[in-house]
Motif scaffolding. Sequence first.
Motif, mmCIF file in Angstrom:
data_model
loop_
_atom_site.group_PDB
_atom_site.id
_atom_site.type_symbol
_atom_site.label_atom_id
_atom_site.label_comp_id
_atom_site.label_asym_id
_atom_site.label_seq_id
_atom_site.Cartn_x
_atom_site.Cartn_y
_atom_site.Cartn_z
ATOM 1 N N UNK A 79 -14.516 0.810 2.094
ATOM 2 C CA UNK A 79 -15.595 0.482 1.520
ATOM 3 C C UNK A 79 -16.394 2.101 1.166
ATOM 4 N N UNK A 80 -16.760 2.407 2.444
ATOM 5 C CA UNK A 80 -17.322 3.938 2.339
ATOM 6 C C UNK A 80 -16.605 4.879 1.582
ATOM 7 N N UNK A 81 -15.449 4.970 1.630
ATOM 8 C CA UNK A 81 -14.557 5.853 0.832
ATOM 9 C C UNK A 81 -14.861 5.559 -0.706
ATOM 10 N N UNK A 82 -14.726 4.170 -0.938
ATOM 11 C CA UNK A 82 -14.831 3.862 -2.471
ATOM 12 C C UNK A 82 -16.175 4.188 -2.956
ATOM 13 N N UNK A 83 -16.963 4.038 -2.109
ATOM 14 C CA UNK A 83 -18.452 4.378 -2.713
ATOM 15 C C UNK A 83 -18.773 5.809 -2.842
ATOM 16 N N UNK A 85 -16.330 8.154 -3.502
ATOM 17 C CA UNK A 85 -15.531 8.516 -4.459
ATOM 18 C C UNK A 85 -16.068 8.219 -5.740
ATOM 19 N N UNK A 86 -16.432 7.013 -5.958
ATOM 20 C CA UNK A 86 -16.623 6.431 -7.357
ATOM 21 C C UNK A 86 -18.032 6.408 -7.720
ATOM 22 N N UNK A 161 -7.051 10.182 -1.743
ATOM 23 C CA UNK A 161 -6.195 9.401 -2.272
ATOM 24 C C UNK A 161 -6.850 8.699 -3.387
ATOM 25 N N UNK A 162 -8.186 8.170 -3.100
ATOM 26 C CA UNK A 162 -9.014 7.436 -3.856
ATOM 27 C C UNK A 162 -9.417 8.493 -5.055
#
Length: 272
Positions: A79-83, A85-86, A161-162
């Motif tokens: 979730x942290x990586x998604x936030x 990056x996006x 990767x994201x």
Amino acid sequence: MSRRTSPVIPGFGLTLGYTLLYLSLLVLIPLGAMFLKTTALSWSEFIAVITDTRVLAALQLSFGTALAAALINGVVGTLLAWVLVRYTFPGRKIMEAMIDLPFALPTAVAGIALTALYAPSGLIGQWATDLGFKIAYTPLGISLALTFVTLPFVVRTLQPVLADIPREVEEAAACLGANPWQSFRYVLLPALLPAWLTGFALAFARGVGEYGSVIFIAGNMPMKTEILPLLIMVKLDQYDYTGATAIGVLMLVVSFILLLLINLLQRRIATP
């Protein structure tokens, strides 16, 4: 007449030789010396050491809490990586620095800070005590300490990767009628899963061998909150070097088998 230019990187034979020499000096020879040290014990003595109830309890605690921390970070770290990056938002750089903090912070400092926070007299520990349970000096406290220490491994493994997955892929899936869950399940998950397993394995391996941040919050009670690295230190303090080495060999073998299984699973998933 064409001139042959030498490659920047030497040939396979030379690079392989340097690699094997470096690996042998740093990894293989020290591990081999540890196995050689255990030959001072007979097979029955070695079995008696590694099957001692105190050793087995510490083994179960060390690997169980490391697994729990890796699973927690597998979810929270994703979730942290998604936030990161996006989305772009105020304070994003501060959040990035906070995620990397466990890399730079001495583990003993992290252990002291977590103990002060979660101890029965601490800010959160008092609240937990009022509700009838303890955080510090329990396996829960150990899991929290390992979660703090191993979080960056998952986040930093997933972020590149994201970032490489274009948003157009998700938009195309949405245009074809996929809902958000289907887009995640069939578009994002296949690309993320190998990297997720790598981050999970790194977090798990770090958690198994963690010492500094755990000894303060664990309480170090034999058969209850005593981790395996601490038990090795106890053996060394008692000048029982062969016993400490036997426990180290046990820890090494179990860790190697588990990491090998994770790597095989990762390879199988990554192979089309």
